[in-house]
Design a protein around this motif. Structure first.
Motif, PDB file in Angstrom:
ATOM      1  N   ARG A 163       0.829  -1.200   0.000  1.00  0.00           N
ATOM      2  CA  ARG A 163       0.000   0.000   0.000  1.00  0.00           C
ATOM      3  C   ARG A 163       0.867   1.256   0.000  1.00  0.00           C
ATOM      4  O   ARG A 163       2.093   1.169   0.130  1.00  0.00           O
ATOM      5  CB  ARG A 163      -0.859   0.000   1.273  1.00  0.00           C
ATOM      6  N   ARG A 164       0.206   2.402  -0.110  1.00  0.00           N
ATOM      7  CA  ARG A 164       0.831   3.717   0.087  1.00  0.00           C
ATOM      8  C   ARG A 164       0.307   4.371   1.366  1.00  0.00           C
ATOM      9  O   ARG A 164       0.783   5.423   1.767  1.00  0.00           O
ATOM     10  CB  ARG A 164       0.527   4.636  -1.091  1.00  0.00           C
ATOM     11  N   THR A 165      -0.674   3.778   1.984  1.00  0.00           N
ATOM     12  CA  THR A 165      -1.327   4.361   3.146  1.00  0.00           C
ATOM     13  C   THR A 165      -0.551   4.081   4.425  1.00  0.00           C
ATOM     14  O   THR A 165       0.304   3.194   4.477  1.00  0.00           O
ATOM     15  CB  THR A 165      -2.747   3.796   3.289  1.00  0.00           C
ATOM     16  N   ALA A 166      -0.886   4.833   5.483  1.00  0.00           N
ATOM     17  CA  ALA A 166      -0.186   4.672   6.755  1.00  0.00           C
ATOM     18  C   ALA A 166      -0.457   3.319   7.385  1.00  0.00           C
ATOM     19  O   ALA A 166       0.366   2.802   8.138  1.00  0.00           O
ATOM     20  CB  ALA A 166      -0.600   5.790   7.716  1.00  0.00           C
ATOM     21  N   LYS A 167      -1.619   2.748   7.097  1.00  0.00           N
ATOM     22  CA  LYS A 167      -1.908   1.409   7.602  1.00  0.00           C
ATOM     23  C   LYS A 167      -2.774   0.662   6.603  1.00  0.00           C
ATOM     24  O   LYS A 167      -3.371   1.247   5.697  1.00  0.00           O
ATOM     25  CB  LYS A 167      -2.591   1.468   8.972  1.00  0.00           C
ATOM     26  N   GLY A 168      -2.836  -0.653   6.756  1.00  0.00           N
ATOM     27  CA  GLY A 168      -3.592  -1.488   5.842  1.00  0.00           C
ATOM     28  C   GLY A 168      -3.336  -2.953   6.133  1.00  0.00           C
ATOM     29  O   GLY A 168      -2.183  -3.363   6.295  1.00  0.00           O
ATOM     30  N   VAL A 169      -4.413  -3.744   6.223  1.00  0.00           N
ATOM     31  CA  VAL A 169      -4.273  -5.162   6.580  1.00  0.00           C
ATOM     32  C   VAL A 169      -5.068  -6.055   5.635  1.00  0.00           C
ATOM     33  O   VAL A 169      -5.580  -7.102   6.034  1.00  0.00           O
ATOM     34  CB  VAL A 169      -4.710  -5.400   8.043  1.00  0.00           C
ATOM     35  N   ALA A 170      -5.174  -5.657   4.374  1.00  0.00           N
ATOM     36  CA  ALA A 170      -5.958  -6.424   3.412  1.00  0.00           C
ATOM     37  C   ALA A 170      -5.163  -7.650   2.937  1.00  0.00           C
ATOM     38  O   ALA A 170      -4.180  -7.528   2.226  1.00  0.00           O
ATOM     39  CB  ALA A 170      -6.329  -5.547   2.212  1.00  0.00           C
ATOM     40  N   GLY A 171      -5.601  -8.816   3.350  1.00  0.00           N
ATOM     41  CA  GLY A 171      -4.978 -10.058   2.885  1.00  0.00           C
ATOM     42  C   GLY A 171      -3.654 -10.360   3.565  1.00  0.00           C
ATOM     43  O   GLY A 171      -3.211  -9.664   4.487  1.00  0.00           O
ATOM     44  N   TYR A 172      -3.025 -11.440   3.113  1.00  0.00           N
ATOM     45  CA  TYR A 172      -1.720 -11.814   3.642  1.00  0.00           C
ATOM     46  C   TYR A 172      -0.692 -10.723   3.340  1.00  0.00           C
ATOM     47  O   TYR A 172      -0.777 -10.044   2.313  1.00  0.00           O
ATOM     48  CB  TYR A 172      -1.245 -13.130   3.027  1.00  0.00           C
ATOM     49  N   ASP A 173       0.284 -10.596   4.195  1.00  0.00           N
ATOM     50  CA  ASP A 173       1.311  -9.560   4.015  1.00  0.00           C
ATOM     51  C   ASP A 173       2.402 -10.077   3.071  1.00  0.00           C
ATOM     52  O   ASP A 173       3.462 -10.522   3.503  1.00  0.00           O
ATOM     53  CB  ASP A 173       1.903  -9.176   5.371  1.00  0.00           C
ATOM     54  N   LEU A 174       2.120 -10.004   1.773  1.00  0.00           N
ATOM     55  CA  LEU A 174       3.086 -10.475   0.780  1.00  0.00           C
ATOM     56  C   LEU A 174       4.299  -9.559   0.700  1.00  0.00           C
ATOM     57  O   LEU A 174       5.387  -9.998   0.322  1.00  0.00           O
ATOM     58  CB  LEU A 174       2.416 -10.586  -0.588  1.00  0.00           C
ATOM     59  N   THR A 175       4.115  -8.292   1.064  1.00  0.00           N
ATOM     60  CA  THR A 175       5.261  -7.369   1.033  1.00  0.00           C
ATOM     61  C   THR A 175       6.356  -7.868   1.953  1.00  0.00           C
ATOM     62  O   THR A 175       7.527  -7.970   1.560  1.00  0.00           O
ATOM     63  CB  THR A 175       4.817  -5.958   1.446  1.00  0.00           C
ATOM     64  N   ARG A 176       6.007  -8.174   3.190  1.00  0.00           N
ATOM     65  CA  ARG A 176       6.992  -8.680   4.154  1.00  0.00           C
ATOM     66  C   ARG A 176       7.596 -10.003   3.691  1.00  0.00           C
ATOM     67  O   ARG A 176       8.742 -10.309   4.009  1.00  0.00           O
ATOM     68  CB  ARG A 176       6.346  -8.865   5.518  1.00  0.00           C
ATOM     69  N   LEU A 177       6.828 -10.783   2.949  1.00  0.00           N
ATOM     70  CA  LEU A 177       7.350 -12.059   2.468  1.00  0.00           C
ATOM     71  C   LEU A 177       8.508 -11.846   1.497  1.00  0.00           C
ATOM     72  O   LEU A 177       9.502 -12.590   1.518  1.00  0.00           O
ATOM     73  CB  LEU A 177       6.227 -12.846   1.784  1.00  0.00           C
ATOM     74  N   PHE A 178       8.402 -10.821   0.664  1.00  0.00           N
ATOM     75  CA  PHE A 178       9.467 -10.562  -0.303  1.00  0.00           C
ATOM     76  C   PHE A 178      10.702  -9.938   0.354  1.00  0.00           C
ATOM     77  O   PHE A 178      11.821 -10.137  -0.123  1.00  0.00           O
ATOM     78  CB  PHE A 178       8.961  -9.653  -1.429  1.00  0.00           C
ATOM     79  N   VAL A 179      10.491  -9.187   1.419  1.00  0.00           N
ATOM     80  CA  VAL A 179      11.628  -8.561   2.104  1.00  0.00           C
ATOM     81  C   VAL A 179      12.450  -9.654   2.791  1.00  0.00           C
ATOM     82  O   VAL A 179      11.946 -10.383   3.633  1.00  0.00           O
ATOM     83  CB  VAL A 179      11.158  -7.517   3.122  1.00  0.00           C
ATOM     84  N   GLY A 180      13.704  -9.763   2.393  1.00  0.00           N
ATOM     85  CA  GLY A 180      14.564 -10.800   2.948  1.00  0.00           C
ATOM     86  C   GLY A 180      14.544 -12.107   2.170  1.00  0.00           C
ATOM     87  O   GLY A 180      15.193 -13.076   2.574  1.00  0.00           O
ATOM     88  N   SER A 181      13.848 -12.150   1.047  1.00  0.00           N
ATOM     89  CA  SER A 181      13.750 -13.402   0.280  1.00  0.00           C
ATOM     90  C   SER A 181      14.918 -13.611  -0.672  1.00  0.00           C
ATOM     91  O   SER A 181      14.989 -14.618  -1.368  1.00  0.00           O
ATOM     92  CB  SER A 181      12.437 -13.435  -0.508  1.00  0.00           C
ATOM     93  N   GLU A 182      15.839 -12.653  -0.728  1.00  0.00           N
ATOM     94  CA  GLU A 182      17.084 -12.779  -1.480  1.00  0.00           C
ATOM     95  C   GLU A 182      16.867 -13.113  -2.969  1.00  0.00           C
ATOM     96  O   GLU A 182      17.612 -13.874  -3.572  1.00  0.00           O
ATOM     97  CB  GLU A 182      17.993 -13.821  -0.822  1.00  0.00           C
ATOM     98  N   GLY A 183      15.835 -12.515  -3.546  1.00  0.00           N
ATOM     99  CA  GLY A 183      15.584 -12.698  -4.976  1.00  0.00           C
ATOM    100  C   GLY A 183      15.096 -14.079  -5.357  1.00  0.00           C
ATOM    101  O   GLY A 183      15.100 -14.428  -6.539  1.00  0.00           O
TER     102      GLY A 183
END
Length: 455
Positions: free
Chosen positions: A180-200
């Motif tokens: 998202r671009r918003t200050a908060k948001g919990v729609a669905g699984y947090d795929l963003t965090r899944l990609f962070v640290g996934s080393e490509g």
């Protein structure tokens, strides 16, 4: 090979393809020791999302592995090439697309250098806190891939806490938008965090929405000398227990201090066994430093010296930032560990590392993000000496085992890559590895993205 190049050329400008073996060899590895690297078939330097999509569609059609890369400043072999792969270097996608003071976000491409972004948002009165030691050269895409940290994470947190949303090209070329671009948001699984640290290993990050903070006041730094690492670690515990929130809390052992002095003539106190740097960026940093200085003295500090101004403070921080580079000059090669333990076990971690250095007859310098327990023991060795190289590798493993025994993790910010694959399995356990492999298969069923890393 000819079919691969022909298909790639169909959707890429000539300057985006590198096939000269002498040049492609320079893209084969990052800065880690003891990590195997293969020979890439081609290096691609895309400038657009569409070009990345073309590369991934071509790779999927021909079943060619793809290794994503940033600036290759990593220390775990995560960016190392595999034989016959496409090295996908994102350094040319280096635009800052937006800085919004109202929304307190920046939208960037993956090749933006950390320091460039930091300076750009400073002009708007904003602050991007994650600041790895390599911040002058490392890229945001690489920071996201390894979930990197830095000197300021004791107060401000690590990269994962600043990535709000991503655009990711998947293995088959589809474009996925997460977050998202918003200050908060919990729609669905947090795929963003899944990609962070996934080393490509799950997809290619091509755009990131990053959270920003208001620019804090300039920080002031205090330097405290200690007669032992144990007393310095005691001071760290006292500082955190009393509720202080320094903007950084860093530790350098005697080996590190001497290495920095030898490389840059910084004038740091070589008689100290441990040097603790503490900084505050509060409205009244002098008062905070005075309180911390009393705690350091109570813990056994032999001298406590607060900086008088930001210039002196910056000089001390430069010394800490060059620690890893300075330790590389002690011997012909280094292995840089990245073990994070609970703050309360920091003293045990340093004592155990010293014992390992003695047991294996090696020089091991330690610098640490002491405020969050993230230690960087640096094993210095002669890579041309087979016996010393063997002992270096064994000591490295012993340090990781020690970290796990103390309730820690094998990596706080450098990632797993090739270097720590076996240790990841030990930390996660059989069920944990099985589930992570399942996630990898869901995003990359053909196993084309950064093969041989993590698992």
């Amino acid at each position: 090979m000819s079919d691969l190049l022909e298909r790639l050329r169909a959707g890429l400008p000539p300057e985006a393809l590198i096939t000269d073996p002498d040049v492609t060899a320079s893209y084969a590895h990052d800065m880690a020791s003891f990590c195997e690297a293969g020979t890439p078939a081609v290096v691609v330097l895309p400038r657009t999302v569409e070009q990345v999509q073309h590369v991934m569609r071509t790779a999927t059609a021909l079943r060619v592995p793809v290794v994503p890369q940033g600036a290759r400043t990593g220390l775990s072999g995560a960016a190392n090439a595999s034989d016959g792969c496409i090295v996908l270097s994102l350094v040319k996608m280096d635009r800052i697309l937006e800085i919004s003071p109202v929304d307190r976000i920046a939208v960037v491409e993956p090749g933006v250098v950390n320091a460039v972004l930091s300076r750009a948002v400073n002009e708007h009165g904003l602050y991007y806190p994650p600041d790895p030691s390599s911040w002058e050269t490392c890229t945001i895409g690489g920071n996201i891939g390894t979930a990197s940290g830095g000197l300021c994470c004791v107060k401000y947190g690590v990269t994962a806490e600043y990535v709000l949303g991503l655009e990711v090209v998947l293995a088959d070329g589809r474009l996925l938008t997460t977050g998202r671009r918003t200050a908060k948001g919990v729609a669905g699984y947090d795929l963003t965090r899944l990609f962070v640290g996934s080393e490509g290993s799950l997809g290619i990050v091509v755009k990131a929405v990053l959270a920003l903070k208001p620019q804090p006041p300039q920080q002031l730094v205090l330097a405290a000398e200690f007669p032992s690492a144990a007393t310095a670690c005691d001071a760290v515990c006292r500082i955190m227990e009393r509720g202080h929130t320094p903007s950084l809390l860093e530790l350098m052992d005697r080996t590190t201090v001497r290495a920095v002095n030898a490389m840059a003539s910084m004038g740091l106190p070589e008689t100290t066994e441990a040097l603790l740097l503490c900084a505050f960026d509060t409205p009244d940093p002098s008062a905070d430093l005075a309180a911390v200085g009393e705690l350091c003295t109570a813990a056994g500090a032999t001298e406590v010296v607060p900086a008088d101004n930001p210039a002196e403070s910056e000089l001390l921080l430069q010394a800490r930032r060059m620690s890893l580079t300075a330790l590389e000059t002690v011997k012909s090669a280094t292995m840089i560990d990245d073990v994070c333990v609970p703050r309360s076990r920091l003293g045990a971690m340093l004592a155990g590392t010293a014992a390992i250095a003695e047991e294996y007859g090696l020089t091991i310098g330690v610098c640490a993000h002491a405020g969050d327990g993230n230690t960087h023991p640096v094993v210095c060795f002669d890579h041309q000496d087979p016996d010393e190289s063997r002992r270096a590798r064994e000591s490295f493993d012993a340090i990781m085992a020690l970290g796990l025994e103390l309730g820690g993790t094998i990596t706080g910010e450098h990632g797993v890559g090739v270097l720590k694959k076996e240790w990841l399995a030990r930390e996660l356990g059989e069920t944990g590895v099985e589930l992570q492999r399942s996630i990898k298969a869901a995003f990359d069923p053909l196993g084309l993205l950064n093969p041989g890393k993590l698992f």
